[in-house]
Design a protein around this motif. Sequence first.
Motif, PDB file in Angstrom:
ATOM      1  N   VAL A 208       0.862  -1.186   0.000  1.00  0.00           N
ATOM      2  CA  VAL A 208       0.000   0.000   0.000  1.00  0.00           C
ATOM      3  C   VAL A 208       0.894   1.229   0.000  1.00  0.00           C
ATOM      4  CG1 VAL A 208      -1.778   1.280   1.244  1.00  0.00           C
ATOM      5  CG2 VAL A 208      -1.806  -1.215   1.276  1.00  0.00           C
ATOM      6  N   LEU A 209       0.708   2.093  -0.989  1.00  0.00           N
ATOM      7  CA  LEU A 209       1.485   3.321  -1.050  1.00  0.00           C
ATOM      8  C   LEU A 209       1.037   4.288   0.041  1.00  0.00           C
ATOM      9  CD1 LEU A 209       1.575   4.119  -4.888  1.00  0.00           C
ATOM     10  CD2 LEU A 209       3.337   2.998  -3.524  1.00  0.00           C
ATOM     11  N   GLN A 210       1.975   5.137   0.471  1.00  0.00           N
ATOM     12  CA  GLN A 210       1.681   6.261   1.346  1.00  0.00           C
ATOM     13  C   GLN A 210       2.238   7.523   0.702  1.00  0.00           C
ATOM     14  OE1 GLN A 210       3.399   4.132   4.858  1.00  0.00           O
ATOM     15  NE2 GLN A 210       1.415   4.534   5.805  1.00  0.00           N
ATOM     16  N   HIS A 211       1.947   8.679   1.290  1.00  0.00           N
ATOM     17  CA  HIS A 211       2.308   9.953   0.666  1.00  0.00           C
ATOM     18  C   HIS A 211       3.773  10.019   0.204  1.00  0.00           C
ATOM     19  CE1 HIS A 211      -1.549  11.642   1.155  1.00  0.00           C
ATOM     20  NE2 HIS A 211      -1.229  12.846   1.580  1.00  0.00           N
ATOM     21  N   ARG A 420      -1.013  -4.112  -5.420  1.00  0.00           N
ATOM     22  CA  ARG A 420      -1.122  -2.931  -4.568  1.00  0.00           C
ATOM     23  C   ARG A 420      -2.594  -2.651  -4.301  1.00  0.00           C
ATOM     24  NH1 ARG A 420       3.301   1.165  -7.281  1.00  0.00           N
ATOM     25  NH2 ARG A 420       5.162   0.153  -6.422  1.00  0.00           N
ATOM     26  N   VAL A 421      -2.840  -2.141  -3.122  1.00  0.00           N
ATOM     27  CA  VAL A 421      -4.190  -1.763  -2.719  1.00  0.00           C
ATOM     28  C   VAL A 421      -4.197  -0.265  -2.485  1.00  0.00           C
ATOM     29  CG1 VAL A 421      -5.929  -1.990  -0.909  1.00  0.00           C
ATOM     30  CG2 VAL A 421      -4.725  -4.012  -1.729  1.00  0.00           C
ATOM     31  N   ASN A 422      -5.189   0.419  -3.029  1.00  0.00           N
ATOM     32  CA  ASN A 422      -5.243   1.871  -2.875  1.00  0.00           C
ATOM     33  C   ASN A 422      -5.925   2.254  -1.569  1.00  0.00           C
ATOM     34  OD1 ASN A 422      -4.981   4.635  -3.828  1.00  0.00           O
ATOM     35  ND2 ASN A 422      -7.211   4.597  -3.921  1.00  0.00           N
ATOM     36  N   ASP A 454       3.076   1.507 -11.309  1.00  0.00           N
ATOM     37  CA  ASP A 454       3.191   2.803 -10.661  1.00  0.00           C
ATOM     38  C   ASP A 454       2.166   3.795 -11.191  1.00  0.00           C
ATOM     39  OD1 ASP A 454       5.265   1.984  -9.029  1.00  0.00           O
ATOM     40  OD2 ASP A 454       6.843   2.744 -10.356  1.00  0.00           O
ATOM     41  N   ALA A 455       1.946   3.801 -12.498  1.00  0.00           N
ATOM     42  CA  ALA A 455       0.972   4.737 -13.075  1.00  0.00           C
ATOM     43  C   ALA A 455      -0.433   4.451 -12.565  1.00  0.00           C
ATOM     44  CB  ALA A 455       1.005   4.655 -14.600  1.00  0.00           C
ATOM     45  N   ALA A 456      -0.812   3.183 -12.559  1.00  0.00           N
ATOM     46  CA  ALA A 456      -2.151   2.827 -12.081  1.00  0.00           C
ATOM     47  C   ALA A 456      -2.299   3.126 -10.594  1.00  0.00           C
ATOM     48  CB  ALA A 456      -2.422   1.350 -12.357  1.00  0.00           C
ATOM     49  N   SER A 457      -1.271   2.799  -9.807  1.00  0.00           N
ATOM     50  CA  SER A 457      -1.324   3.032  -8.367  1.00  0.00           C
ATOM     51  C   SER A 457      -1.375   4.521  -8.053  1.00  0.00           C
ATOM     52  CB  SER A 457      -0.111   2.411  -7.680  1.00  0.00           C
ATOM     53  OG  SER A 457       0.000   1.037  -7.955  1.00  0.00           O
ATOM     54  N   ALA A 458      -0.521   5.298  -8.720  1.00  0.00           N
ATOM     55  CA  ALA A 458      -0.489   6.736  -8.472  1.00  0.00           C
ATOM     56  C   ALA A 458      -1.799   7.393  -8.884  1.00  0.00           C
ATOM     57  CB  ALA A 458       0.683   7.366  -9.225  1.00  0.00           C
ATOM     58  N   ALA A 459      -2.356   6.954 -10.004  1.00  0.00           N
ATOM     59  CA  ALA A 459      -3.619   7.537 -10.459  1.00  0.00           C
ATOM     60  C   ALA A 459      -4.742   7.253  -9.475  1.00  0.00           C
ATOM     61  CB  ALA A 459      -3.971   6.996 -11.843  1.00  0.00           C
ATOM     62  N   ALA A 460      -4.833   6.014  -9.006  1.00  0.00           N
ATOM     63  CA  ALA A 460      -5.879   5.674  -8.042  1.00  0.00           C
ATOM     64  C   ALA A 460      -5.723   6.483  -6.762  1.00  0.00           C
ATOM     65  CB  ALA A 460      -5.839   4.178  -7.740  1.00  0.00           C
ATOM     66  N   TYR A 461      -4.487   6.657  -6.317  1.00  0.00           N
ATOM     67  CA  TYR A 461      -4.199   7.396  -5.084  1.00  0.00           C
ATOM     68  C   TYR A 461      -4.615   8.860  -5.226  1.00  0.00           C
ATOM     69  CZ  TYR A 461      -1.455   8.183  -0.765  1.00  0.00           C
ATOM     70  OH  TYR A 461      -1.047   8.468   0.517  1.00  0.00           O
ATOM     71  N   ALA A 489      -4.737  17.754  -4.847  1.00  0.00           N
ATOM     72  CA  ALA A 489      -4.273  16.444  -4.389  1.00  0.00           C
ATOM     73  C   ALA A 489      -2.790  16.266  -4.682  1.00  0.00           C
ATOM     74  CB  ALA A 489      -5.087  15.338  -5.063  1.00  0.00           C
ATOM     75  N   TRP A 490      -2.382  16.681  -5.860  1.00  0.00           N
ATOM     76  CA  TRP A 490      -0.976  16.591  -6.254  1.00  0.00           C
ATOM     77  C   TRP A 490      -0.108  17.395  -5.294  1.00  0.00           C
ATOM     78  CZ3 TRP A 490       0.173  14.440 -11.344  1.00  0.00           C
ATOM     79  CH2 TRP A 490       1.522  14.459 -11.692  1.00  0.00           C
TER      80      TRP A 490
END
Length: 497
Positions: A208-211, A420-422, A454-461, A489-490
Amino acid sequence: MRHAHTVGQVRAAEAELMARLPGGTLMQRAAAGLAATCARLLGRVYGSRVLVLAGSGDNGGDALYAAARLAGRGAAVSAILLAPEKAHAGGLAALRAAGGRLTSDLSAFERADLVLDGIVGIGARGGLRPEAQRFARAERRGVVVAVDVPSGVDPDSGEVAGVALRADVTVCFGTYKPGLLIDPGASYAGALQLVDIGLEPPRPAVTVLQHPDLAALLPVPSAESDKYRRGVVGVAAGSARYPGAALLAVAGALRGGAGAVRYVGTAAEEVVRRFPETLVTEGSPAGAGRVQAWVVGPGSGDGAARALQEALAGQVPVLVDADGLTELARLGPTALAGRTAPTVLTPHTGEAARLLAGLGAGDGTGEPAGTGAGQRDGGGSREPAEARLATARRLAEAYGATVLLKGSTTVIATPGGDVRVNPTGTSWLATAGSGDVLSGLAGSLLAAGLGPLDAASAAAYLHGLAGREAARGGAPVTALDVAAALPAAWRTVRSVH
């Protein structure tokens, strides 16, 4: 970054650690961390009422030992043993020695300031047994703390078979479990607290990504950048029936980090009127000019087949959404065979059912899934939302593509097995066109140079954060509101880097 490991991985890591430690050390570490968390939640331990729901095995032992520590600090502790003949002997003896008592009175659950859910542990499968189900349905006034996993939640998948006990806090030992991060299990877990017990697990099954992780991924132009070096994303979307899908996909793409957006389709006039910075043509992908990634399918209707074929024929990343997914389901995985550039699929559960049908799996009814290329909603799917982890993995492997499965928990899976889970989002994102914005955003990140995961994960986040920003205060939002909130958000993410 949060790491989650399967039960098998945890058991192997525990066995390796226990072989190097004196007997009982691992359980005492877990109990100490659990008791410390409970003490923080109670605020004042002395005089508080604590109830332990103890099942058989080590999970019940963790709860009983932790409760003994609380009793030693003056809490009034009682325990209900759901399997008295199998209760952990050491933990039960420690509780009694500290002044704890046994009870069978259900009202103790309702009166407790804090309840420790030690009914079943990570090795259990299936819903709660009848003798435990009463606690899931009973009234309560205190905080429920789950020991490693809420009883009734599958720790590996997050699936809930029948009844589960909803926790306010789940204390995880050594590592997170995938089922705590994925709905419906995540909705039963409450806040997650991690207790370090010294485990050294292998490569995580789910991350799971964080900031800070996302901040490191986001593209930032250099002094030498120009619009072409930053990447150009092509968007093939919209139709006479769904012209708005083109506008929404372009709106997301313009805010995704690429240097330019090139639109092709029947809504060119509407797109350039609303977004004059867009490069437009009424043709198709084959004649649109050079791009670094394609987004194909949002609201494309009958034009989806040609757009998909032409985009896939090139050797740049392609993101397929909506009507493009319906066309891909008709063609099956062979449509992606031989591609060397990445492909990203962004289905909701209804579209996932159609993609599964494209494998010959059907939708569980014995009839073909879906209603054709013009369908824009998720109605009619019989693919259970509870199986989202397994569904995303299966589609990624079968189609050889990165799959972003949308839903209350968005799951991103790659053909190589990474998941990865958003963690971001809001229920207000369940609004028409929200997915079109997400597709444009993810496609733009692909064009800017991010890999498919990374693109899919970052976009969902980012999409989830933008949804929260747009819905601040609990107000309904539109998809364009979400797109407009993407810069905020960015900036929120970048501010921690």
